[in-house]
Design a protein around this motif. Structure first.
Motif, PDB file in Angstrom:
ATOM      1  N   LEU A  20       0.856  -1.192   0.000  1.00  0.00           N
ATOM      2  CA  LEU A  20       0.000   0.000   0.000  1.00  0.00           C
ATOM      3  C   LEU A  20       0.887   1.236   0.000  1.00  0.00           C
ATOM      4  CD1 LEU A  20      -2.940   1.126   0.289  1.00  0.00           C
ATOM      5  CD2 LEU A  20      -2.482   1.252   2.750  1.00  0.00           C
ATOM      6  N   TYR A  21       0.646   2.139  -0.941  1.00  0.00           N
ATOM      7  CA  TYR A  21       1.417   3.376  -1.073  1.00  0.00           C
ATOM      8  C   TYR A  21       0.495   4.556  -0.729  1.00  0.00           C
ATOM      9  CZ  TYR A  21       5.042   0.623  -3.338  1.00  0.00           C
ATOM     10  OH  TYR A  21       6.018  -0.302  -3.595  1.00  0.00           O
ATOM     11  N   LEU A  22       0.857   5.288   0.307  1.00  0.00           N
ATOM     12  CA  LEU A  22       0.046   6.443   0.722  1.00  0.00           C
ATOM     13  C   LEU A  22       0.583   7.654  -0.041  1.00  0.00           C
ATOM     14  CD1 LEU A  22       0.231   5.643   4.541  1.00  0.00           C
ATOM     15  CD2 LEU A  22      -1.524   4.921   2.901  1.00  0.00           C
ATOM     16  N   VAL A  23      -0.175   8.113  -1.014  1.00  0.00           N
ATOM     17  CA  VAL A  23       0.355   9.097  -1.970  1.00  0.00           C
ATOM     18  C   VAL A  23      -0.287  10.464  -1.739  1.00  0.00           C
ATOM     19  CG1 VAL A  23       0.596   9.646  -4.418  1.00  0.00           C
ATOM     20  CG2 VAL A  23       0.697   7.264  -3.674  1.00  0.00           C
ATOM     21  N   ALA A  24       0.542  11.444  -1.395  1.00  0.00           N
ATOM     22  CA  ALA A  24       0.023  12.809  -1.227  1.00  0.00           C
ATOM     23  C   ALA A  24      -0.198  13.440  -2.605  1.00  0.00           C
ATOM     24  CB  ALA A  24       1.010  13.646  -0.420  1.00  0.00           C
ATOM     25  N   ALA A  48      -6.869   3.583  -4.851  1.00  0.00           N
ATOM     26  CA  ALA A  48      -8.004   3.726  -3.934  1.00  0.00           C
ATOM     27  C   ALA A  48      -8.141   5.209  -3.601  1.00  0.00           C
ATOM     28  CB  ALA A  48      -7.751   2.916  -2.663  1.00  0.00           C
ATOM     29  N   CYS A  49      -9.371   5.715  -3.702  1.00  0.00           N
ATOM     30  CA  CYS A  49      -9.549   7.173  -3.544  1.00  0.00           C
ATOM     31  C   CYS A  49     -10.893   7.483  -2.894  1.00  0.00           C
ATOM     32  CB  CYS A  49      -9.460   7.853  -4.901  1.00  0.00           C
ATOM     33  SG  CYS A  49     -10.656   7.231  -6.090  1.00  0.00           S
ATOM     34  N   GLU A  50     -10.975   8.688  -2.303  1.00  0.00           N
ATOM     35  CA  GLU A  50     -12.216   9.110  -1.654  1.00  0.00           C
ATOM     36  C   GLU A  50     -13.340   9.263  -2.657  1.00  0.00           C
ATOM     37  OE1 GLU A  50     -10.555  12.735   0.461  1.00  0.00           O
ATOM     38  OE2 GLU A  50     -12.401  12.312   1.581  1.00  0.00           O
ATOM     39  N   ASP A  51     -13.066   9.989  -3.728  1.00  0.00           N
ATOM     40  CA  ASP A  51     -14.095  10.338  -4.704  1.00  0.00           C
ATOM     41  C   ASP A  51     -13.513  10.082  -6.096  1.00  0.00           C
ATOM     42  OD1 ASP A  51     -15.772  11.635  -6.514  1.00  0.00           O
ATOM     43  OD2 ASP A  51     -16.338  13.177  -5.067  1.00  0.00           O
ATOM     44  N   THR A  52     -14.095   9.121  -6.791  1.00  0.00           N
ATOM     45  CA  THR A  52     -13.521   8.726  -8.082  1.00  0.00           C
ATOM     46  C   THR A  52     -13.578   9.875  -9.100  1.00  0.00           C
ATOM     47  OG1 THR A  52     -15.635   7.746  -8.662  1.00  0.00           O
ATOM     48  CG2 THR A  52     -13.956   6.242  -7.843  1.00  0.00           C
ATOM     49  N   VAL A  92      -0.102  -3.758  -6.128  1.00  0.00           N
ATOM     50  CA  VAL A  92       0.398  -2.422  -5.756  1.00  0.00           C
ATOM     51  C   VAL A  92      -0.831  -1.518  -5.712  1.00  0.00           C
ATOM     52  CG1 VAL A  92       1.754  -0.436  -6.531  1.00  0.00           C
ATOM     53  CG2 VAL A  92       2.633  -2.764  -6.852  1.00  0.00           C
ATOM     54  N   ILE A  93      -1.153  -0.996  -4.542  1.00  0.00           N
ATOM     55  CA  ILE A  93      -2.326  -0.119  -4.419  1.00  0.00           C
ATOM     56  C   ILE A  93      -1.868   1.233  -3.892  1.00  0.00           C
ATOM     57  CG2 ILE A  93      -4.567   0.252  -3.317  1.00  0.00           C
ATOM     58  CD1 ILE A  93      -5.032  -2.712  -3.352  1.00  0.00           C
ATOM     59  N   ALA A  94      -2.247   2.285  -4.618  1.00  0.00           N
ATOM     60  CA  ALA A  94      -1.971   3.647  -4.153  1.00  0.00           C
ATOM     61  C   ALA A  94      -3.227   4.164  -3.469  1.00  0.00           C
ATOM     62  CB  ALA A  94      -1.612   4.539  -5.341  1.00  0.00           C
ATOM     63  N   LEU A  95      -3.072   4.748  -2.287  1.00  0.00           N
ATOM     64  CA  LEU A  95      -4.207   5.385  -1.612  1.00  0.00           C
ATOM     65  C   LEU A  95      -4.021   6.895  -1.699  1.00  0.00           C
ATOM     66  CD1 LEU A  95      -6.761   5.153   0.297  1.00  0.00           C
ATOM     67  CD2 LEU A  95      -5.153   5.553   2.157  1.00  0.00           C
ATOM     68  N   VAL A  96      -5.028   7.581  -2.252  1.00  0.00           N
ATOM     69  CA  VAL A  96      -4.984   9.050  -2.292  1.00  0.00           C
ATOM     70  C   VAL A  96      -6.260   9.583  -1.651  1.00  0.00           C
ATOM     71  CG1 VAL A  96      -3.627   9.131  -4.440  1.00  0.00           C
ATOM     72  CG2 VAL A  96      -6.121   9.217  -4.558  1.00  0.00           C
ATOM     73  N   SER A  97      -6.234  10.856  -1.244  1.00  0.00           N
ATOM     74  CA  SER A  97      -7.470  11.504  -0.803  1.00  0.00           C
ATOM     75  C   SER A  97      -7.821  12.551  -1.855  1.00  0.00           C
ATOM     76  CB  SER A  97      -7.291  12.124   0.582  1.00  0.00           C
ATOM     77  OG  SER A  97      -6.266  13.085   0.544  1.00  0.00           O
ATOM     78  N   ASP A  98      -8.895  13.293  -1.632  1.00  0.00           N
ATOM     79  CA  ASP A  98      -9.284  14.304  -2.628  1.00  0.00           C
ATOM     80  C   ASP A  98      -8.170  15.330  -2.820  1.00  0.00           C
ATOM     81  OD1 ASP A  98     -11.660  13.083  -3.019  1.00  0.00           O
ATOM     82  OD2 ASP A  98     -12.888  14.571  -1.961  1.00  0.00           O
ATOM     83  N   ALA A  99      -7.488  15.651  -1.731  1.00  0.00           N
ATOM     84  CA  ALA A  99      -6.405  16.639  -1.817  1.00  0.00           C
ATOM     85  C   ALA A  99      -5.490  16.472  -0.617  1.00  0.00           C
ATOM     86  CB  ALA A  99      -6.977  18.053  -1.813  1.00  0.00           C
ATOM     87  N   GLY A 100      -4.207  16.665  -0.840  1.00  0.00           N
ATOM     88  CA  GLY A 100      -3.252  16.656   0.263  1.00  0.00           C
ATOM     89  C   GLY A 100      -2.832  15.262   0.678  1.00  0.00           C
TER      90      GLY A 100
END
Ligand code: SAM
Length: 295
Positions: A20-24, A48-52, A92-100
């Motif tokens: 899991l990659y936590l991507v800013a 993986a993201c909050e809002d596609t 390989v899964i990248a996790l992002v949020s809407d911003a930041g």
């Protein structure tokens, strides 16, 4: 190595190790995405993201096309085991949020916990975060700070949360919605006292603005005037600021009365904001408006 060469170098690298990659991602300015973030998003089996829709736009701007999986507070319980299963199969899964930065007032904490519990590799790709950007620009002490996230919506709970923070000898960093900013600043004056503070708005964007002052002045400025865009409030540690002066109280009383409040109500509000005894503020208000006790 110049930027282009660095980009080529990263593009030539082999696929990242499973995990899991936590991507800013940027908080406004697209230039703030890192090379490593772009390469990880390019190489990920899933993002993986909050809002596609939000992340879909980001991917399009970066010229990337990877499958997106929604992961947000409403589907996390169901989505988490599915993500863990994929990770255990070597994805390989990248996790992002809407911003930041993910996990900073954004989803991800329980997913990281689950990865740790299941011995799945996790790593973080640092980048933009509104909290640290505001702290840097605040010019307030930064040797010790506490990130307090969002305060509760309801006034009573908000004041309780502020009371818990009042004695902490550190600069405080809050996320806030523009519509609640005035109320929250007023509660901060009442509970934390009149400290130096900053409202940092639209960071990294075209209309970036850092409003400096004491909490009392900032509460007055934003009382009925919510700012546009996103904001962070940074408040200096206790003991660094003086109590509001009589002139400050007068200015605030005039503001509230000009907005149509009765003298008595204005005095009650300003007393609550400042922590000054209501009777004293009322006496000052009566003197100020030169009238009898009929407000
Ligand atoms: N994970 C993000 C981070 O690392 O900054 C924060 C996400 S949180 C849900 C959103 C809040 O961050 C906003 O309500 C605002 O308080 C703050 N924020 C995000 N971007 C901002 C910006 N460009 N300028 C000021 N505040 C911002």
């Amino acid at each position: 190595m110049d930027c282009e060469a660095e980009g080529r170098h990263l593009r030539n690298r082999s696929k990242p190790a499973p995990g899991l990659y936590l991507v800013a991602t940027p908080i406004g300015n697209m230039g703030d995405i890192t090379f490593r973030a772009v390469e990880t998003l390019r190489a990920a089996d899933w993002v993986a993201c909050e809002d596609t829709r939000v992340t879909g736009k980001l991917m399009t701007r970066l010229g990337l096309d990877r499958p997106l999986i929604p992961y947000h507070e409403h589907n996390a319980e169901k989505a988490r085991p599915e993500l863990i299963a994929k990770l255990k199969q070597g994805a390989v899964i990248a996790l992002v949020s809407d911003a930041g930065t993910p996990l900073v007032s954004d989803p991800g904490y329980r997913l990281v916990r689950a990865c740790v519990a299941e011995n799945v590799a996790v790593t973080a790709l640092p980048g933009a975060s509104a909290a640290l950007t505001a702290l840097q620009l605040s010019a307030l002490p930064n040797d010790r700070f506490l990130f307090a996230g969002f305060l509760p919506n309801k006034a009573a709970a908000r004041r309780t949360a502020l009371r818990e923070l009042a004695a902490i000898p550190a600069t405080l960093v809050f996320y806030e919605s523009p519509n609640r900013l005035g109320e929250s600043l007023a509660d901060m004056v009442a509970v934390l006292g009149d400290r130096d503070a900053v409202v940092a708005r639209e960071l990294t964007k075209l209309h970036e603005e850092v409003a400096r002052g004491d909490l009392f002045a900032l509460a007055g400025r934003y009382a009925d005037n919510p700012p546009k865009g996103e904001v962070v409030v940074v408040v200096s540690p206790p003991g660094a600021a003086a109590a509001p002066s009589e002139a400050d109280l007068e200015t605030r009383l005039r503001q509230v009365v000009d907005q149509g409040a009765r003298i008595k109500d204005a005095a009650a509000l300003v007393a609550a904001e400042t922590g000054f005894p209501r009777r004293d503020v009322y006496a000052l208000a009566l003197k100020l408006f030169r009238m009898g006790d009929n407000g």
